[in-house]
Motif scaffolding. Structure first.
Motif, short mmCIF file in Angstrom:
data_model
loop_
_atom_site.label_atom_id
_atom_site.label_comp_id
_atom_site.label_asym_id
_atom_site.label_seq_id
_atom_site.Cartn_x
_atom_site.Cartn_y
_atom_site.Cartn_z
N ILE A 1 0.97 -1.31 0.26
CA ILE A 1 -0.21 0.43 0.14
C ILE A 1 0.93 1.40 -0.05
O ILE A 1 0.69 2.15 -0.66
CB ILE A 1 -1.26 -0.07 1.28
CG1 ILE A 1 -1.64 -1.18 1.04
CG2 ILE A 1 -1.80 1.21 1.17
CD1 ILE A 1 -2.92 -1.62 1.97
N ILE B 1 1.09 4.25 -2.48
CA ILE B 1 1.04 5.31 -2.19
C ILE B 1 1.72 6.24 -2.70
O ILE B 1 2.25 8.08 -3.23
CB ILE B 1 0.61 5.88 -0.83
CG1 ILE B 1 -0.79 4.75 -0.71
CG2 ILE B 1 0.46 7.41 -0.36
CD1 ILE B 1 -1.42 5.63 0.61
N LEU C 1 -5.24 12.19 0.54
CA LEU C 1 -5.17 10.79 0.51
C LEU C 1 -6.75 11.10 0.55
O LEU C 1 -7.25 9.59 0.47
CB LEU C 1 -4.74 10.55 1.86
CG LEU C 1 -2.60 10.25 2.45
CD1 LEU C 1 -2.20 10.66 3.11
CD2 LEU C 1 -2.99 9.48 0.92
N TYR D 1 -8.18 7.34 0.70
CA TYR D 1 -7.90 6.07 1.10
C TYR D 1 -7.32 6.39 2.95
O TYR D 1 -7.13 5.54 3.13
CB TYR D 1 -5.92 6.79 0.91
CG TYR D 1 -5.48 6.37 -0.63
CD1 TYR D 1 -6.77 4.96 -1.12
CD2 TYR D 1 -4.93 6.97 -1.42
CE1 TYR D 1 -6.42 5.22 -2.62
CE2 TYR D 1 -4.64 7.06 -2.75
CZ TYR D 1 -5.09 5.90 -3.16
OH TYR D 1 -5.19 5.97 -4.70
N LEU E 1 -8.48 1.18 -0.46
CA LEU E 1 -7.12 0.44 -1.16
C LEU E 1 -7.53 -0.56 -1.81
O LEU E 1 -5.84 -0.42 -2.58
CB LEU E 1 -6.09 0.31 -0.35
CG LEU E 1 -5.64 1.81 0.59
CD1 LEU E 1 -5.03 1.71 2.17
CD2 LEU E 1 -5.10 2.61 -0.60
#
Lengths: 360, 635
Positions: free
Chosen positions: B93, B97, B176, B181, B301
């Motif tokens: 993850i 990102i 985000l 997320y 995600l």
């Protein structure tokens, strides 16, 4: 002139002056001018002779008038032979012969003959032996029921249902033949499935991520002077069943002519093998790989696949987390438990795997 | 996902990440299921103090659900396997990102992960999130320079400094949040899903108008409304108001100069130009509410990771230009897709209806795509001129392209490579062509929709998820049993149950090979045999035997095996570490750490490198196995 001679002349005249399937009426025969004085009684006698010899067949034409058709000499002879044949056989044998005759190209199982004739087994066996000995019937091998003893007339070729189609030789699947034809088809189809870009256009090298994360050229170096591009959606130039069949039959790799059904069967197998994709419900076929890759793969085909071969195609098809990890291959994975007889601590496979992967 | 091996794996993960105390509590709860504190103390044999510490921290990390019953006043604790499992996916993850939002966003994300959930006010104070020290630190770059300039000039300008720092963290958090997320923490999220459902039902039943309803009607009403209430209570979506024209704040456009340029590099370069983001569009730098508590939103995600997986697949199957077009489409869809599935379990094969994603307008997509991306060079012409084009070396230059250009009405940008001369209309056409290509069998990555006369593109995710599952299974089968087995399985899958004869006819395999491969696959649990007796006696000779392949069953088995394999890898790391215990203790000494070259001999350095490589390999393997778990369980 005797009746026999006249009849022969009449037959010859009919054969030479009319097409073979002509329907003769009384006037036609009289018009040939062979029957003296157009004597109807004599004409009737002549035609009766010919009908007896199986050279003419009596038919009923329009308005209930009598009509005749000529039969070629060979057919007539065959027919006569058939009669003789039946005359050569005893009643039991002819009964069996007729049953076998009735099933035509599909053949008949011995037990079915027994059921239909009602003959005791010993007599039936004797009859079959006698018929086979005289070369009137033959035993055939059925793919669907390999254990059944089946018979059909000696002069007939077994149908596809019996032989299993073109891919069977003597009821056994001919793997080598199938392989060679499918190899050929895959390559043929692949050549029509990709557009080969002219060399000038190839200035970008395509890169993909391989399983280990490093970038590698999508196509091997040796083919870098050629680039294959997919055709746009809706492209109509892919191979069709008809063109593939024609190509296979022209290629000379098959001793017999293959029908479209046989080719379709093989095309489906190739689809199941992930080599081809059928478009528009099987109307057209497109290959997954480009010709270069197909060739390279086929060159490698003979012999077992080398597990160490550093081959992109293979790598990305076969590998995922489970197949790479030692556990995925482990024969005693089901027994493995921490602290057990087979455990991650005592595992024999991890060390070689680590060594192989890391090189120390 | 409750199963022996999943539990084993999660306990291992917790022990690796948080230590023995957590693992002890976790495995006790896992063994005995829901427990009150006294029972938990009894079974785990931990002191009150330890338990209180442990439980509080584990609740913060969402590793444990707790629920206080109104009836008996007891508080029950229960494990949260799902979020324990996500510990293994954290690396993936963060990498994603970083790829999308830059390094600083990844740092922020990892801090949130590390804390379980965090108040924004707390994040502001953390030293590791101050943008000063890092250099190519993405987002904060420009502000940092600004801040440094100020700081050099006047010493006491601390407040401004702080403000600038906070601006960096706030805009990152906003990005985000806009992507979905991170989400807000809600009270109901601390309770297990079952408790939430029961709670909601209790609330509904207490309502006077519901009380009056009878039997079926009440049931129906409860069924309809429970889900809504649970959703209201657990929903922590923060992206509302942060989306702009369907694109979240902080999205970077890709404007690469050349496709081959190093990816990492241009991200950094771009950072400078892009980092004001679209603040202007969003009414300035209004910071996020400092009292907000945020946590990582794993379901979202998973959507992003699933998209990435699909793009990788496209990249393998076709050209990189097509993959980039697809990436843009999926990115657009991702913004509007909160989770991979609406139902908790993966439905059985054939019982899954088609579900199309939100449609994306072609014109919106065209704007997203890198204008320098060469779209025309990776698709062949519609018609091959004068027979086979493979001999095409010479006259094609004029022939082919002249033809296609006339037909498609596009400027001949094909030959001059990446000239951006192509007009808007033909660009749209080209993008559409790429998407059409993706819609082709066997994968059918996309599908076209006309809405109000405009071209829209959607993705049928359920079909693709199924396809991914099958591909994984087929890979395993091919690796274990060879390509003959693969053909047999695909035939069985396409045709259903077949007896041996029919199977042979379709697969065109010799009986010997076929039987061998079927027997070994049956032993491995991949195919099965059904007996259909033709009479009541059930004699073997009078029985039809049908082979079949049930992907659901096989996938469930493989998923368990995958959990188990992951555990084994982790256990092996532990074992390897124990083997080198003394040496590793030395390398981790505070004086040696960081100065390995100075304090360690050559042999020791070599051992250290080997150990690191080993650990990396095993962890990498765990992550690859996690990819499979994602396919079988999450997508």
């Amino acid at each position: 002139m005797s009746t026999a001679e006249l009849a022969a002349r009449l037959y010859e005249a009919c054969l030479s002056k009319f097409p073979p399937d002509h329907l003769f009426y009384q006037q036609d025969l009289l018009g040939l001018g062979i029957v003296p004085k157009n004597d109807l009684a004599q004409l009737l006698q002549l035609t009766q002779t010919l009908v007896d010899q199986k050279l003419l067949r009596l038919l009923q034409g329009k308005n209930d008038r009598l009509a005749w058709k000529i039969i070629s000499r060979e057919d007539a002879e065959k027919y006569v032979f058939g009669i003789e044949l039946l005359q050569n056989l005893n009643p039991d044998e002819s009964l069996v012969y007729n049953v076998i005759h009735s099933t035509g190209r599909s053949g008949i199982w011995v037990r079915a003959i027994q059921n239909r004739t009602g003959l005791p087994k010993s007599i039936l066996d004797r009859c079959l032996k006698a018929l086979e000995g005289k070369n009137y019937i033959k035993s055939v091998h059925n793919v669907k029921f390999p254990t059944r003893k089946m018979y059909m007339l000696a002069g007939l070729a077994p149908s596809e249902d019996v032989t299993g189609g073109a891919w069977f030789t003597d009821g056994v699947l001919d793997a080598n033949f199938i392989n060679s034809v499918s190899t050929f088809i895959e390559y043929t189809v692949s050549r029509k499935s990709w557009y080969e870009a002219p060399a000038v256009e190839v200035q970008r090298n395509k890169r993909i991520k391989t399983a280990d994360g490093s970038a590698a050229a999508k196509f091997p170096d040796r083919s870098s002077d050629r680039q294959y591009l997919p055709f746009p959606a809706g492209y109509q130039g892919y191979s069709t069943v008809a063109t593939i069949t024609a190509a296979v039959n022209e290629s000379g790799i098959t001793p017999v002519r293959l029908g479209e059904e046989s080719i379709v069967q093989l095309l489906q197998v190739l689809c199941f093998d992930n080599k081809l994709v059928s478009l528009n419900n099987g109307e057209m076929y497109r290959s997954i790989k480009n010709p270069e890759a197909v060739k390279a793969q086929q060159a490698r085909k003979p012999g077992p696949i080398d597990p160490d071969a550093d081959d992109d195609e293979r790598r990305r098809l076969v590998f995922n987390g489970m197949t790479e990890a030692p556990c995925g291959q482990c024969p005693v994975f089901k027994l493995c438990a921490p602290g057990g007889a087979v455990s991650p601590e005592t595992c024999e496979y991890f060390d070689p795997w680590l060594e192989k992967a890391l090189g120390f | 996902m409750t199963s022996q091996y999943a539990t084993e794996l999660c306990s291992l993960l917790i022990e690796d990440n948080f230590g023995e105390l957590f693992a002890r509590i976790f495995s006790t709860l896992q063994r005995y299921d829901r427990l009150t504190l006294p029972r938990l103390r009894f079974y785990s044999r931990l002191s009150d103090r330890q338990l209180h510490h442990g439980l509080a921290a584990m609740v913060q990390h969402h590793l444990i659900y707790h629920y206080t019953s109104l009836e008996d006043g007891n508080t029950y604790y229960e494990t949260n396997l799902q979020s324990a499992y996500y510990l293994v996916r954290s690396g993936k993850i963060l990498e994603m990102i970083e790829d999308r939002l830059g390094k600083y966003a990844a740092t922020v994300m990892s801090t949130i992960m590390f804390l379980g959930h965090a108040q924004i006010a707390h994040l502001e104070t953390l030293p590791e999130l101050k943008p000063q020290r890092s250099h190519a630190n993405g987002v904060g770059e420009e502000m940092k320079e600004e801040a440094e300039g100020q700081a050099n000039g006047v010493d006491g300008e601390h407040e401004l400094d702080e403000l600038v720092e906070n601006a960096a963290i706030h805009s990152t958090l906003k990005a985000l949040a806009a992507h979905g997320y991170v989400i807000q923490v809600r009270d109901a999220q601390f309770q297990s899903p079952n408790d939430n459902v029961l709670d909601a039902q209790r609330v509904l039943k207490a309502r006077p108008d519901v009380k009056e309803m009878k039997g079926k009607k009440q049931e129906q009403f409860l069924l309809e409304n429970t889900e809504r209430i649970v959703k209201e209570r657990t929903d922590g979506d923060l992206s509302r108001g942060l989306m702009f024209n369907g694109v979240p704040q902080g999205v970077k456009r890709k404007h690469s100069q050349k496709p081959n340029e190093e990816r990492r590099e241009y991200v950094d370069i771009d950072e400078d130009e892009e980092n004001e983001w679209s603040d202007d569009d969003f009414g300035g730098n209004s910071p996020m509410d400092s009292n907000l508590v945020v946590r990582v939103n794993y379901p979202k995600l998973d959507v992003a990771l699933r998209n990435r997986r699909l793009v990788e697949l496209v990249d393998q199957e076709s050209s990189s230009a097509t993959a980039q077009v697809y990436d843009c489409l999926l990115r657009r869809i991702e913004y509007q897709t909160p989770r991979c599935r609406d139902i908790a379990e993966i439905p059985r094969e054939g019982e899954e209806s088609e579900q199309y994603s939100v449609p994306i307008r072609l014109s919106a997509l065209v704007d997203d795509i890198d204008p320098y991306l060469d779209l025309s060079g990776s698709i062949g012409p519609m018609e091959v001129p004068q027979g086979p084009a493979r001999r095409g070396k010479r006259p094609l230059e004029n022939g082919v392209h002249g033809d296609t250009d006339d037909r498609e009405g596009q400027p001949s940008s094909t030959t001059n490579g990446t000239s951006s001369s192509s007009s808007g209309a033909s660009r749209t056409y080209e993008v559409d062509q790429h998407l059409c290509l993706l819609a082709q069998p066997p994968y059918n990555f996309t599908s076209k929709r006309m809405i109000g006369g405009l071209i829209n593109w959607t993705v049928e995710y359920r079909h693709l998820a199924r396809k991914l599952r099958h591909t994984e299974l087929e890979r395993i089968i091919e690796a274990r049993y060879g390509d003959v087995a693969l053909r047999v399985v695909r035939v069985l899958h396409a045709k259903g149950k077949l007896d041996e004869k029919r199977l042979q006819e379709i697969s065109l395999l010799p009986f010997k090979d076929l039987r061998q491969v079927l027997a070994s696959m049956q032993a491995g649990g991949f195919v099965d045999l059904q007996e259909v007796p033709r009479d009541a006696q059930r004699q073997p000779s009078r029985t039809i035997y049908l082979w079949f392949y049930d992907p659901d069953r096989v996938a469930a088995g493989i998923l368990e095996d995958t959990y188990k394999a992951m555990s084994r890898c982790l256990q092996r790391i532990r074992f390897e570490r124990a083997r080198l215990r003394e040496f590793l203790d030395k390398t981790e000494r505070s004086d040696v750490k960081g100065n390995e070259e100075r304090y360690l001999s050559e042999g020791e350095l070599k051992t250290l490198h080997q150990w690191r490589a080993k650990e990396a390999l095993l962890l990498g393997e765990v992550s690859r196995l996690d990819d499979m778990v994602a396919v079988f369980r999450d997508y």
